[in-house]
Design a protein around this motif. Structure first.
Motif, PDB file in Angstrom:
ATOM      1  N   SER A  14      34.545  86.237  35.304  1.00  0.00           N
ATOM      2  CA  SER A  14      35.934  86.248  35.778  1.00  0.00           C
ATOM      3  C   SER A  14      36.859  87.110  34.931  1.00  0.00           C
ATOM      4  O   SER A  14      37.861  87.618  35.433  1.00  0.00           O
ATOM      5  CB  SER A  14      36.473  84.821  35.862  1.00  0.00           C
ATOM      6  OG  SER A  14      36.458  84.210  34.589  1.00  0.00           O
ATOM      7  N   VAL A  15      36.529  87.331  33.679  1.00  0.00           N
ATOM      8  CA  VAL A  15      37.363  88.155  32.802  1.00  0.00           C
ATOM      9  C   VAL A  15      37.464  89.583  33.340  1.00  0.00           C
ATOM     10  O   VAL A  15      38.464  90.256  33.130  1.00  0.00           O
ATOM     11  CB  VAL A  15      36.786  88.154  31.364  1.00  0.00           C
ATOM     12  CG1 VAL A  15      37.479  89.165  30.477  1.00  0.00           C
ATOM     13  CG2 VAL A  15      36.880  86.765  30.764  1.00  0.00           C
ATOM     14  N   GLU A  16      36.447  90.020  34.071  1.00  0.00           N
ATOM     15  CA  GLU A  16      36.416  91.397  34.568  1.00  0.00           C
ATOM     16  C   GLU A  16      37.027  91.555  35.955  1.00  0.00           C
ATOM     17  O   GLU A  16      36.997  92.645  36.529  1.00  0.00           O
ATOM     18  CB  GLU A  16      34.977  91.908  34.578  1.00  0.00           C
ATOM     19  CG  GLU A  16      34.296  91.812  33.237  1.00  0.00           C
ATOM     20  CD  GLU A  16      35.157  92.305  32.082  1.00  0.00           C
ATOM     21  OE1 GLU A  16      35.838  93.339  32.236  1.00  0.00           O
ATOM     22  OE2 GLU A  16      35.162  91.660  31.027  1.00  0.00           O
ATOM     23  N   LEU A  17      37.589  90.486  36.515  1.00  0.00           N
ATOM     24  CA  LEU A  17      38.117  90.538  37.873  1.00  0.00           C
ATOM     25  C   LEU A  17      39.139  91.659  38.051  1.00  0.00           C
ATOM     26  O   LEU A  17      39.081  92.408  39.018  1.00  0.00           O
ATOM     27  CB  LEU A  17      38.729  89.193  38.275  1.00  0.00           C
ATOM     28  CG  LEU A  17      39.325  89.135  39.678  1.00  0.00           C
ATOM     29  CD1 LEU A  17      38.267  89.452  40.734  1.00  0.00           C
ATOM     30  CD2 LEU A  17      39.958  87.768  39.932  1.00  0.00           C
ATOM     31  N   GLY A  18      40.063  91.808  37.137  1.00  0.00           N
ATOM     32  CA  GLY A  18      41.086  92.850  37.250  1.00  0.00           C
ATOM     33  C   GLY A  18      40.482  94.239  37.317  1.00  0.00           C
ATOM     34  O   GLY A  18      40.892  95.071  38.140  1.00  0.00           O
ATOM     35  N   LYS A  19      39.493  94.515  36.465  1.00  0.00           N
ATOM     36  CA  LYS A  19      38.844  95.826  36.460  1.00  0.00           C
ATOM     37  C   LYS A  19      38.084  96.057  37.764  1.00  0.00           C
ATOM     38  O   LYS A  19      38.067  97.170  38.300  1.00  0.00           O
ATOM     39  CB  LYS A  19      37.899  95.934  35.266  1.00  0.00           C
ATOM     40  CG  LYS A  19      38.601  95.993  33.922  1.00  0.00           C
ATOM     41  CD  LYS A  19      37.576  96.090  32.798  1.00  0.00           C
ATOM     42  CE  LYS A  19      38.233  96.151  31.448  1.00  0.00           C
ATOM     43  NZ  LYS A  19      38.695  94.866  30.966  1.00  0.00           N
ATOM     44  N   ILE A  20      37.448  95.023  38.278  1.00  0.00           N
ATOM     45  CA  ILE A  20      36.703  95.145  39.533  1.00  0.00           C
ATOM     46  C   ILE A  20      37.656  95.423  40.690  1.00  0.00           C
ATOM     47  O   ILE A  20      37.424  96.334  41.495  1.00  0.00           O
ATOM     48  CB  ILE A  20      35.870  93.879  39.787  1.00  0.00           C
ATOM     49  CG1 ILE A  20      34.722  93.814  38.774  1.00  0.00           C
ATOM     50  CG2 ILE A  20      35.344  93.843  41.219  1.00  0.00           C
ATOM     51  CD1 ILE A  20      34.005  92.490  38.726  1.00  0.00           C
ATOM     52  N   LEU A  21      38.740  94.675  40.778  1.00  0.00           N
ATOM     53  CA  LEU A  21      39.696  94.889  41.861  1.00  0.00           C
ATOM     54  C   LEU A  21      40.369  96.247  41.750  1.00  0.00           C
ATOM     55  O   LEU A  21      40.612  96.903  42.769  1.00  0.00           O
ATOM     56  CB  LEU A  21      40.725  93.756  41.892  1.00  0.00           C
ATOM     57  CG  LEU A  21      40.152  92.355  42.156  1.00  0.00           C
ATOM     58  CD1 LEU A  21      41.275  91.331  42.231  1.00  0.00           C
ATOM     59  CD2 LEU A  21      39.278  92.323  43.393  1.00  0.00           C
ATOM     60  N   LEU A  81      30.294  97.022  35.572  1.00  0.00           N
ATOM     61  CA  LEU A  81      29.128  96.148  35.516  1.00  0.00           C
ATOM     62  C   LEU A  81      28.154  96.579  34.422  1.00  0.00           C
ATOM     63  O   LEU A  81      27.514  95.737  33.800  1.00  0.00           O
ATOM     64  CB  LEU A  81      28.435  96.104  36.877  1.00  0.00           C
ATOM     65  CG  LEU A  81      29.287  95.542  38.018  1.00  0.00           C
ATOM     66  CD1 LEU A  81      28.481  95.522  39.310  1.00  0.00           C
ATOM     67  CD2 LEU A  81      29.820  94.157  37.701  1.00  0.00           C
ATOM     68  N   ASN A  82      28.023  97.894  34.176  1.00  0.00           N
ATOM     69  CA  ASN A  82      27.150  98.363  33.102  1.00  0.00           C
ATOM     70  C   ASN A  82      27.648  97.884  31.741  1.00  0.00           C
ATOM     71  O   ASN A  82      26.847  97.566  30.867  1.00  0.00           O
ATOM     72  CB  ASN A  82      27.059  99.891  33.090  1.00  0.00           C
ATOM     73  CG  ASN A  82      26.089 100.421  34.117  1.00  0.00           C
ATOM     74  OD1 ASN A  82      25.242  99.702  34.638  1.00  0.00           O
ATOM     75  ND2 ASN A  82      26.202 101.692  34.420  1.00  0.00           N
ATOM     76  N   LYS A  83      28.949  97.828  31.579  1.00  0.00           N
ATOM     77  CA  LYS A  83      29.516  97.433  30.286  1.00  0.00           C
ATOM     78  C   LYS A  83      29.557  95.919  30.107  1.00  0.00           C
ATOM     79  O   LYS A  83      29.271  95.404  29.031  1.00  0.00           O
ATOM     80  CB  LYS A  83      30.932  98.008  30.150  1.00  0.00           C
ATOM     81  CG  LYS A  83      31.549  97.778  28.796  1.00  0.00           C
ATOM     82  CD  LYS A  83      32.844  98.526  28.642  1.00  0.00           C
ATOM     83  CE  LYS A  83      33.417  98.328  27.254  1.00  0.00           C
ATOM     84  NZ  LYS A  83      34.672  99.044  27.073  1.00  0.00           N
ATOM     85  N   PHE A  84      29.901  95.196  31.174  1.00  0.00           N
ATOM     86  CA  PHE A  84      30.155  93.768  31.028  1.00  0.00           C
ATOM     87  C   PHE A  84      29.153  92.880  31.749  1.00  0.00           C
ATOM     88  O   PHE A  84      29.216  91.669  31.643  1.00  0.00           O
ATOM     89  CB  PHE A  84      31.566  93.449  31.525  1.00  0.00           C
ATOM     90  CG  PHE A  84      32.631  94.198  30.778  1.00  0.00           C
ATOM     91  CD1 PHE A  84      32.969  93.843  29.493  1.00  0.00           C
ATOM     92  CD2 PHE A  84      33.273  95.277  31.362  1.00  0.00           C
ATOM     93  CE1 PHE A  84      33.952  94.540  28.799  1.00  0.00           C
ATOM     94  CE2 PHE A  84      34.251  95.982  30.680  1.00  0.00           C
ATOM     95  CZ  PHE A  84      34.590  95.615  29.383  1.00  0.00           C
TER      96      PHE A  84
END
Length: 103
Positions: A14-21, A81-84
């Protein structure tokens, strides 16, 4: 009428949600749905029972785009996704075009 589209499914922390969106927005994806607190099992990730981050820290993002946008989606989502970590699946789908009735 029906129209071919691409279905995008992303499971990540969930921490990566902003980057994904942000990545989906940059690729021109018109919209998405987010489901929080997703749990499951993956053959690629090992989760320790003693980890401070649990499976319930995961999110599931569902989006649809035109086939022409798939390359841009991959370019924007792969680095995150590669990073996190996480998973992304892209498959063929068909959108049923409807007529909105105003009553």
């Amino acid at each position: 009428m029906m129209e071919p589209v691409k279905r995008i499914e992303i499971i990540a922390h969930s921490v990566e949600l902003g980057k994904i969106l942000d990545g989906l927005d940059k690729a021109g994806v018109p919209g998405y749905s987010v489901i929080r607190d997703v749990a499951g099992k993956s053959t690629r990730d090992h989760v320790s029972r003693h980890s401070s981050m649990t499976a319930l820290d995961n999110i599931y993002v569902l989006a649809f785009c035109s086939p022409a946008q798939v390359s841009a989606v991959a370019e924007n989502i792969r680095p995150v996704l590669n990073k996190f970590g996480g998973s992304c699946f892209i498959s063929d789908a068909v959108e049923l075009l409807i007529t909105r009735c105003v009553g």
